[in-house]
Scaffold this active site. Structure first.
Site, short mmCIF file in Angstrom:
data_model
loop_
_atom_site.label_atom_id
_atom_site.label_comp_id
_atom_site.label_asym_id
_atom_site.label_seq_id
_atom_site.Cartn_x
_atom_site.Cartn_y
_atom_site.Cartn_z
N GLU A 114 51.61 61.18 73.12
CA GLU A 114 51.95 62.47 72.51
C GLU A 114 53.45 62.75 72.53
OE1 GLU A 114 49.63 65.75 74.01
OE2 GLU A 114 47.73 64.69 73.70
N GLU A 180 48.78 67.59 64.62
CA GLU A 180 47.81 68.63 65.02
C GLU A 180 48.39 70.02 64.82
OE1 GLU A 180 46.03 67.98 68.84
OE2 GLU A 180 45.09 69.98 68.87
#
Ligand code: KIV
Length: 259
Positions: A114, A180
């Site tokens: 991430e 996202e």
């Protein structure tokens, strides 16, 4: 067998990529049989299976265990496993060792990290033959820094930064990217610019594919679900029917709804 080359060809052909998270053998078999292209063993397992309130406590052992469970049923789907918080940020050699466990012991084909700050790690792992998926926008492992589960990349400057970060991850060797909870135009610009597949979650219809947390797609999670999630059980009377509906909806562009 679906490979990263398969997914890249799907992107080039404009065929949408259907992805779901998965944490166990039985669901892996069901999802793969339904034509889900990518199964992600997300660190969300720590929330939906273990009942924690964030993904921050997910451990390597847990991720290897669930990845191995999914691998036994994943059929021809591409299997991606999350590198949990703390397993890749500080030291690239540690990151390699942890990625090796997910791939060698767990059976993953690709690992996911991430944030834009993981670019060096992506470069290090990719140069050593590991397929890496980036994850930008709302990165749940940075929950506290982001101040909650909030939409990211709002406004022109932030959307520009998202695009720059996405380009950098691709240059560093990322084979796929998850974006996202970002405004659909920002995500669409990323998908149009990059040559690697860009998978959206709460990021609009302009991405090359979609992913949802399985427990949100089936309405199983008792905690709050994100506003963008659709419970496919509401219009189907079996889990198999709901998953088939999800795959068809992604492939036809019915999910997510435009606008
Ligand atoms: O952990 C997870 O489930 C994820 C998805 C939300 C993409 O990273």
């Amino acid at each position: 067998m679906k490979t990263v080359q398969t997914l890249t060809k799907m992107k080039q052909a404009g065929e949408k990529i259907a992805c779901l998270t998965c944490y166990d053998f039985s669901f892996a078999r069901l999802l793969a049989d339904a034509g889900v292209d990518v199964l992600l063993v997300g660190d969300s397992v720590d929330m939906v299976a273990a009942g924690k309130t964030s993904t921050l406590g997910a451990a390597m052992e847990q991720m290897v265990y669930h990845t191995a469970c999914v691998a036994r049923g994943s059929g021809s789907a591409l299997l991606v496993a999350d590198m949990p918080f703390g397993s890749y940020e500080a030291d690239n050699k540690d990151a390699f060792g942890n990625a090796r466990r997910l791939i060698g012991d767990g059976g993953a084909h690709m690992v996911k990290v991430e944030g834009a700050a993981a670019a060096d790690c992506v470069e290090f792992l990719s140069a050593r033959g590991i397929l890496v998926c980036g994850h930008l926008g709302l990165t749940p492992q940075h929950l506290h820094r982001l101040g909650g589960y909030k939409t990211q990349a709002r406004g022109e400057a932030a959307a520009g930064q998202l695009l720059q970060d996405a380009r950098r991850l691709q240059e560093c060797g990322a084979a796929m990217l998850v974006v996202e909870c970002v405004p659909p135009p920002a995500a669409a610009a990323v998908a149009e610019t990059l040559t690697i597949p860009v998978i959206g979650i709460g990021a609009g219809a302009g991405c090359d594919g979609q992913i949802l947390v399985l427990h949100d797609a089936l309405g199983l999670y008792p905690g709050p679900s994100p506003a963008f999630a659709v419970n496919f059980m509401q219009r189907n009377n079996s889990i198999r029917g709901a998953v088939n509906d999800y795959v068809t909806s992604v492939k036809t562009g019915a999910f997510p709804p435009a606008g």
